[in-house]
Design an enzyme around this catalytic site. Structure first.
Site, PDB file in Angstrom:
ATOM      1  N   ASP A   1      -0.825   4.403   1.936  1.00  0.00           N
ATOM      2  CA  ASP A   1      -0.771   3.619   0.684  1.00  0.00           C
ATOM      3  C   ASP A   1      -0.887   2.145   1.063  1.00  0.00           C
ATOM      4  O   ASP A   1      -0.822   1.769   2.237  1.00  0.00           O
ATOM      5  CB  ASP A   1       0.541   3.887  -0.072  1.00  0.00           C
ATOM      6  CG  ASP A   1       0.604   3.147  -1.412  1.00  0.00           C
ATOM      7  OD1 ASP A   1      -0.439   3.034  -2.087  1.00  0.00           O
ATOM      8  OD2 ASP A   1       1.683   2.660  -1.777  1.00  0.00           O
ATOM      9  N   SER A   2      -1.003   1.312   0.024  1.00  0.00           N
ATOM     10  CA  SER A   2      -1.027  -0.131   0.269  1.00  0.00           C
ATOM     11  C   SER A   2       0.364  -0.654   0.640  1.00  0.00           C
ATOM     12  O   SER A   2       0.496  -1.692   1.268  1.00  0.00           O
ATOM     13  CB  SER A   2      -1.498  -0.855  -0.993  1.00  0.00           C
ATOM     14  OG  SER A   2      -0.680  -0.484  -2.090  1.00  0.00           O
TER      15      SER A   2
ATOM     16  N   CYS B   1      -2.278   6.806  -3.075  1.00  0.00           N
ATOM     17  CA  CYS B   1      -2.513   5.554  -3.799  1.00  0.00           C
ATOM     18  C   CYS B   1      -3.585   5.800  -4.852  1.00  0.00           C
ATOM     19  O   CYS B   1      -4.727   6.145  -4.513  1.00  0.00           O
ATOM     20  CB  CYS B   1      -2.977   4.497  -2.799  1.00  0.00           C
ATOM     21  SG  CYS B   1      -3.448   2.938  -3.578  1.00  0.00           S
TER      22      CYS B   1
ATOM     23  N   GLU C   1       8.919  -2.190  -5.331  1.00  0.00           N
ATOM     24  CA  GLU C   1       9.284  -2.429  -3.921  1.00  0.00           C
ATOM     25  C   GLU C   1      10.629  -3.155  -3.856  1.00  0.00           C
ATOM     26  O   GLU C   1      11.505  -2.831  -3.060  1.00  0.00           O
ATOM     27  CB  GLU C   1       8.189  -3.219  -3.200  1.00  0.00           C
ATOM     28  CG  GLU C   1       6.880  -2.450  -3.130  1.00  0.00           C
ATOM     29  CD  GLU C   1       6.073  -2.647  -1.846  1.00  0.00           C
ATOM     30  OE1 GLU C   1       6.402  -3.565  -1.073  1.00  0.00           O
ATOM     31  OE2 GLU C   1       5.122  -1.867  -1.623  1.00  0.00           O
TER      32      GLU C   1
ATOM     33  N   CYS D   1       0.595   5.133 -10.768  1.00  0.00           N
ATOM     34  CA  CYS D   1       0.616   4.388  -9.500  1.00  0.00           C
ATOM     35  C   CYS D   1       1.791   4.966  -8.740  1.00  0.00           C
ATOM     36  O   CYS D   1       2.859   5.204  -9.323  1.00  0.00           O
ATOM     37  CB  CYS D   1       0.831   2.899  -9.778  1.00  0.00           C
ATOM     38  SG  CYS D   1       1.331   1.929  -8.330  1.00  0.00           S
TER      39      CYS D   1
ATOM     40  N   HIS E   1       3.821   3.794  -6.774  1.00  0.00           N
ATOM     41  CA  HIS E   1       5.041   2.978  -6.735  1.00  0.00           C
ATOM     42  C   HIS E   1       5.991   3.289  -7.896  1.00  0.00           C
ATOM     43  O   HIS E   1       7.194   3.106  -7.779  1.00  0.00           O
ATOM     44  CB  HIS E   1       4.685   1.487  -6.825  1.00  0.00           C
ATOM     45  CG  HIS E   1       4.243   0.872  -5.539  1.00  0.00           C
ATOM     46  ND1 HIS E   1       3.022   1.115  -4.974  1.00  0.00           N
ATOM     47  CD2 HIS E   1       4.887   0.004  -4.709  1.00  0.00           C
ATOM     48  CE1 HIS E   1       2.910   0.410  -3.855  1.00  0.00           C
ATOM     49  NE2 HIS E   1       4.025  -0.266  -3.669  1.00  0.00           N
TER      50      HIS E   1
HETATM   51  N1  DGL Z   1       0.626   2.508  -4.940  1.00  0.00           N
HETATM   52  C1  DGL Z   1      -0.668   2.122  -5.346  1.00  0.00           C
HETATM   53  C2  DGL Z   1      -1.233   3.052  -6.421  1.00  0.00           C
HETATM   54  O1  DGL Z   1      -0.878   4.207  -6.516  1.00  0.00           O
HETATM   55  C3  DGL Z   1      -0.994   0.715  -5.718  1.00  0.00           C
HETATM   56  C4  DGL Z   1      -0.144  -0.447  -5.601  1.00  0.00           C
HETATM   57  C5  DGL Z   1      -0.975  -1.697  -5.343  1.00  0.00           C
HETATM   58  O2  DGL Z   1      -1.294  -1.920  -4.180  1.00  0.00           O
HETATM   59  O3  DGL Z   1      -1.299  -2.401  -6.305  1.00  0.00           O
HETATM   60  O4  DGL Z   1      -2.067   2.646  -7.195  1.00  0.00           O
END
Ligand code: DGL
Length: 278
Positions: free
Chosen positions: A13-14, A77, A155, A191, A193
């Site tokens: 992931d990012s 992600c 986060e 997302c 997150h």
């Molecule tokens: N966790 C990532 C997603 O599912 C993206 C978060 C990001 O880097 O903006 O889209």
């Protein structure tokens, strides 16, 4: 089929978001060796140019495969999967599992026919997201809500337990629509997150909704790809021990392209304090 007893799975992931997918994987397949890689040097992905994002992902994941030799990659992600999965699948010589917004299960679950999707601005722009709406939610009123800051808020929530109800309400408020007495009843966490901040989201919603997180479905897909031998082994253990992740484990290594590896370890310790040292 891979068919090994102990698979090596790269979860990508990012930032922290993929930890929500790692949790689902870990509950389903705890005895695997996991490498969690965060491209925190380029976080957030939500607003990155699509070509730059795809090319960077291809470079980074090719290199990660050379170094770590995983059996399977999970692109945990949505912002990356919704644009780069075809490129990554043809560039990498191993199974690549992605995650996309759970629009299909949301449409199936909704009683009111009013669903909302929360996702990064990037995921909202993707043609794949709009195709999912057309294909699976044609009979629903679908409200797409781009959240520029929610991944960062998640986060912070994981690391510090901190959240601001006004900011959070502002970020997701548009997802709650009441139209002639009919209300949004299902909201997609588009997302990875967002499931991490769901307990705070629950406190700012104007009414209760069903949140859709596709991570458990991703974990089941990974298990299928790992093959029957592995599934039998897991089923036997589950029958013997109940919660698998409490009874036996594999290993987890956290890596990042920036300086976030220790933040990831801290975040994981908050999410799974019982499994820090495996
Ligand atoms: N966790 C990532 C997603 O599912 C993206 C978060 C990001 O880097 O903006 O889209």
């Amino acid at each position: 089929m891979i068919g090994k007893k102990k698979a090596k799975i790269l979860v990508f992931d990012s930032g922290f978001g993929g930890l929500s997918v790692l949790l689902a994987l870990f509950r389903t397949i705890p005895a695997a060796d996991y490498i969690y890689l965060a491209d925190d040097a380029r976080f957030p992905y939500g607003e990155l140019d699509e070509q730059e994002l795809t090319q960077g992902l291809e470079r980074l994941l090719k290199e990660a495969c050379r170094t770590h030799q995983p059996d399977l990659i999970v692109i945990a992600c949505n912002s990356a999967s919704t644009i780069a999965l075809p490129t990554l699948r043809s560039a990498l010589d191993l199974p690549v599992v992605g995650i996309v917004p759970g629009i299909k299960p949301a449409a199936l679950a909704s009683q009111s026919g009013h669903i909302s999707v929360l996702a990064t601005p990037g995921t909202m722009k993707r043609s794949l997201t709009h195709e999912l709406v057309r294909e699976f939610a044609g009979d629903c009123q679908v409200n797409l809500v781009a959240c520029p800051r929610l991944a960062e808020m998640a986060e912070r929530f994981v690391l510090e337990g901190a959240w601001d109800s006004t900011e959070l309400g502002r970020e997701v408020g548009a997802a709650f629509v009441e139209d002639g007495g009919i209300k949004t009843d299902v909201v997609v966490l588009g997302c990875t997150h967002y499931p991490l901040i769901q307990s705070a989201l629950d406190r700012v919603t104007p009414w209760p909704v069903l949140w859709i997180d596709p991570a458990p479905a991703v974990a089941r897909r990974v298990m299928l790809l790992l093959g029957q031998e592995w599934q039998d082994c897991v089923a036997n253990r589950q029958a013997a021990h109940g919660d698998l992740s409490a009874s036996f484990g594999g290993s987890i290594r956290f890596l990042s392209t920036g300086e976030g590896a220790s933040r990831l370890t801290t975040a994981w310790a908050r999410l799974r304090p019982d499994f820090v040292n495996h």
